[in-house]
Design a protein around this motif. Structure first.
Motif, PDB file in Angstrom:
ATOM      1  N   SER A  76       0.830  -1.201   0.000  1.00 55.28           N
ATOM      2  CA  SER A  76       0.000   0.000   0.000  1.00 55.28           C
ATOM      3  C   SER A  76       0.869   1.259   0.000  1.00 55.28           C
ATOM      4  O   SER A  76       0.622   2.193  -0.772  1.00 55.28           O
ATOM      5  CB  SER A  76      -0.919   0.009   1.226  1.00 55.28           C
ATOM      6  OG  SER A  76      -1.671   1.200   1.282  1.00 55.28           O
ATOM      7  N   ALA A  80       1.137   4.300  -2.756  1.00 57.48           N
ATOM      8  CA  ALA A  80       0.942   5.706  -2.385  1.00 57.48           C
ATOM      9  C   ALA A  80       2.133   6.527  -2.882  1.00 57.48           C
ATOM     10  O   ALA A  80       1.967   7.611  -3.457  1.00 57.48           O
ATOM     11  CB  ALA A  80       0.785   5.844  -0.877  1.00 57.48           C
ATOM     12  N   TYR A  83       1.882   6.913  -6.628  1.00 55.45           N
ATOM     13  CA  TYR A  83       0.861   7.891  -7.011  1.00 55.45           C
ATOM     14  C   TYR A  83       1.372   9.309  -6.837  1.00 55.45           C
ATOM     15  O   TYR A  83       1.300  10.127  -7.758  1.00 55.45           O
ATOM     16  CB  TYR A  83      -0.428   7.700  -6.209  1.00 55.45           C
ATOM     17  CG  TYR A  83      -1.478   8.689  -6.626  1.00 55.45           C
ATOM     18  CD1 TYR A  83      -2.203   8.473  -7.790  1.00 55.45           C
ATOM     19  CD2 TYR A  83      -1.699   9.854  -5.910  1.00 55.45           C
ATOM     20  CE1 TYR A  83      -3.141   9.394  -8.224  1.00 55.45           C
ATOM     21  CE2 TYR A  83      -2.634  10.777  -6.325  1.00 55.45           C
ATOM     22  CZ  TYR A  83      -3.345  10.557  -7.488  1.00 55.45           C
ATOM     23  OH  TYR A  83      -4.261  11.480  -7.915  1.00 55.45           O
ATOM     24  N   GLU A 100      -5.106   5.695 -11.655  1.00 56.05           N
ATOM     25  CA  GLU A 100      -6.166   4.839 -11.119  1.00 56.05           C
ATOM     26  C   GLU A 100      -5.650   3.496 -10.604  1.00 56.05           C
ATOM     27  O   GLU A 100      -6.020   3.086  -9.507  1.00 56.05           O
ATOM     28  CB  GLU A 100      -7.255   4.611 -12.163  1.00 56.05           C
ATOM     29  CG  GLU A 100      -8.096   5.846 -12.399  1.00 56.05           C
ATOM     30  CD  GLU A 100      -9.040   5.672 -13.556  1.00 56.05           C
ATOM     31  OE1 GLU A 100      -8.616   5.167 -14.614  1.00 56.05           O
ATOM     32  OE2 GLU A 100     -10.214   6.028 -13.380  1.00 56.05           O
ATOM     33  N   THR A 103      -3.896   4.023  -7.286  1.00 55.32           N
ATOM     34  CA  THR A 103      -4.856   4.374  -6.242  1.00 55.32           C
ATOM     35  C   THR A 103      -5.647   3.154  -5.779  1.00 55.32           C
ATOM     36  O   THR A 103      -5.789   2.917  -4.572  1.00 55.32           O
ATOM     37  CB  THR A 103      -5.831   5.451  -6.763  1.00 55.32           C
ATOM     38  OG1 THR A 103      -5.071   6.564  -7.224  1.00 55.32           O
ATOM     39  CG2 THR A 103      -6.785   5.905  -5.680  1.00 55.32           C
ATOM     40  N   LEU A 104      -6.128   2.379  -6.721  1.00 59.28           N
ATOM     41  CA  LEU A 104      -6.905   1.189  -6.353  1.00 59.28           C
ATOM     42  C   LEU A 104      -6.061   0.176  -5.597  1.00 59.28           C
ATOM     43  O   LEU A 104      -6.514  -0.398  -4.595  1.00 59.28           O
ATOM     44  CB  LEU A 104      -7.514   0.559  -7.603  1.00 59.28           C
ATOM     45  CG  LEU A 104      -8.684   1.328  -8.213  1.00 59.28           C
ATOM     46  CD1 LEU A 104      -9.066   0.745  -9.566  1.00 59.28           C
ATOM     47  CD2 LEU A 104      -9.870   1.321  -7.274  1.00 59.28           C
ATOM     48  N   CYS A 106      -3.379   0.812  -3.834  1.00 57.13           N
ATOM     49  CA  CYS A 106      -3.060   1.397  -2.528  1.00 57.13           C
ATOM     50  C   CYS A 106      -4.183   1.149  -1.531  1.00 57.13           C
ATOM     51  O   CYS A 106      -3.947   0.660  -0.425  1.00 57.13           O
ATOM     52  CB  CYS A 106      -2.807   2.898  -2.690  1.00 57.13           C
ATOM     53  SG  CYS A 106      -2.485   3.755  -1.130  1.00 57.13           S
ATOM     54  N   TRP A 107      -5.420   1.456  -1.921  1.00 52.59           N
ATOM     55  CA  TRP A 107      -6.550   1.297  -1.016  1.00 52.59           C
ATOM     56  C   TRP A 107      -6.911  -0.166  -0.796  1.00 52.59           C
ATOM     57  O   TRP A 107      -7.318  -0.551   0.309  1.00 52.59           O
ATOM     58  CB  TRP A 107      -7.743   2.104  -1.503  1.00 52.59           C
ATOM     59  CG  TRP A 107      -7.534   3.566  -1.238  1.00 52.59           C
ATOM     60  CD1 TRP A 107      -7.153   4.518  -2.133  1.00 52.59           C
ATOM     61  CD2 TRP A 107      -7.642   4.228   0.029  1.00 52.59           C
ATOM     62  NE1 TRP A 107      -7.023   5.734  -1.500  1.00 52.59           N
ATOM     63  CE2 TRP A 107      -7.323   5.586  -0.179  1.00 52.59           C
ATOM     64  CE3 TRP A 107      -7.984   3.810   1.306  1.00 52.59           C
ATOM     65  CZ2 TRP A 107      -7.338   6.527   0.853  1.00 52.59           C
ATOM     66  CZ3 TRP A 107      -7.991   4.739   2.329  1.00 52.59           C
ATOM     67  CH2 TRP A 107      -7.669   6.081   2.094  1.00 52.59           C
ATOM     68  N   ALA A 108      -6.754  -0.999  -1.825  1.00 55.39           N
ATOM     69  CA  ALA A 108      -7.050  -2.431  -1.660  1.00 55.39           C
ATOM     70  C   ALA A 108      -6.091  -3.059  -0.656  1.00 55.39           C
ATOM     71  O   ALA A 108      -6.504  -3.824   0.223  1.00 55.39           O
ATOM     72  CB  ALA A 108      -6.957  -3.143  -3.005  1.00 55.39           C
ATOM     73  N   LEU A 110      -4.414  -1.466   1.682  1.00 57.27           N
ATOM     74  CA  LEU A 110      -4.680  -0.907   3.005  1.00 57.27           C
ATOM     75  C   LEU A 110      -5.858  -1.639   3.656  1.00 57.27           C
ATOM     76  O   LEU A 110      -5.821  -1.955   4.845  1.00 57.27           O
ATOM     77  CB  LEU A 110      -4.962   0.594   2.905  1.00 57.27           C
ATOM     78  CG  LEU A 110      -4.982   1.350   4.225  1.00 57.27           C
ATOM     79  CD1 LEU A 110      -3.624   1.279   4.917  1.00 57.27           C
ATOM     80  CD2 LEU A 110      -5.380   2.793   3.996  1.00 57.27           C
ATOM     81  N   LEU A 111      -6.872  -1.943   2.872  1.00 53.26           N
ATOM     82  CA  LEU A 111      -8.010  -2.716   3.376  1.00 53.26           C
ATOM     83  C   LEU A 111      -7.562  -4.096   3.852  1.00 53.26           C
ATOM     84  O   LEU A 111      -7.948  -4.543   4.941  1.00 53.26           O
ATOM     85  CB  LEU A 111      -9.077  -2.855   2.283  1.00 53.26           C
ATOM     86  CG  LEU A 111     -10.310  -3.666   2.652  1.00 53.26           C
ATOM     87  CD1 LEU A 111     -11.131  -2.943   3.713  1.00 53.26           C
ATOM     88  CD2 LEU A 111     -11.143  -3.937   1.417  1.00 53.26           C
ATOM     89  N   THR A 115      -8.009  -5.657   7.552  1.00 55.39           N
ATOM     90  CA  THR A 115      -8.971  -6.740   7.759  1.00 55.39           C
ATOM     91  C   THR A 115      -8.311  -8.093   7.968  1.00 55.39           C
ATOM     92  O   THR A 115      -8.942  -9.014   8.475  1.00 55.39           O
ATOM     93  CB  THR A 115      -9.940  -6.852   6.570  1.00 55.39           C
ATOM     94  OG1 THR A 115      -9.196  -7.103   5.383  1.00 55.39           O
ATOM     95  CG2 THR A 115     -10.778  -5.601   6.426  1.00 55.39           C
TER      96      THR A 115
END
Length: 144
Positions: A76, A80, A83, A100, A103-104, A106-108, A110-111, A115
């Protein structure tokens, strides 16, 4: 909607596997010049070769579910960095600057870092055996 909750760990596991596989494919493409790449990256060049190494190793670890949270956090962070160093100078919004995928990812990742690995992680095969070995046996705790 509560019926979906029973599949949460399975879906998280499948999500982790797909995201890790796609990320590792980016690393393979850049490092070895396969999967449609024009040429492999020159060994040791900054940041391309090192980013590809993180993509391959981090993606494989996330895919397999080994050290998932740490690997996902590093992946992640690398996205970042990609980006903000490569895409953001061309405009803030990912739709306009080509960022894009970064960004996707990075957030995926991080999730996934927050989790956990969900189902189908190889690390889950080791943990139950370790916890059985660490827990005191019932007969050892009895007083005679």
């Amino acid at each position: 909607m509560y019926r979906l909750d029973s599949a949460r760990d399975h879906v998280l596991g499948l999500f982790r596997i797909v995201v890790g596989f796609l990320f590792a494919c980016h690393g393979l493409k850049t490092l070895f010049g396969v999967l449609g790449a024009k040429a492999p990256a020159v060994v040791g060049t900054w940041p391309g070769w090192w980013a590809a190494l993180i993509q391959l190793v981090g993606g494989a670890l996330v895919l397999l579910g080994i050290g998932t949270r740490v690997a996902a956090l590093i992946c992640s962070g690398s996205m970042a960095y990609a980006y903000f160093s490569s895409h953001a100078p061309d405009g803030l919004l990912p739709i306009g600057n080509g960022g894009e995928p970064a960004t996707l990812f990075c957030w995926a990742f991080l999730l996934i870092a927050f989790t956990g690995p969900g189902r189908f992680a190889l690390s889950s095969l080791v943990v139950p055996a370790r916890s059985r070995a660490e827990s005191p046996s019932v007969s050892a705790t009895r007083t005679e």
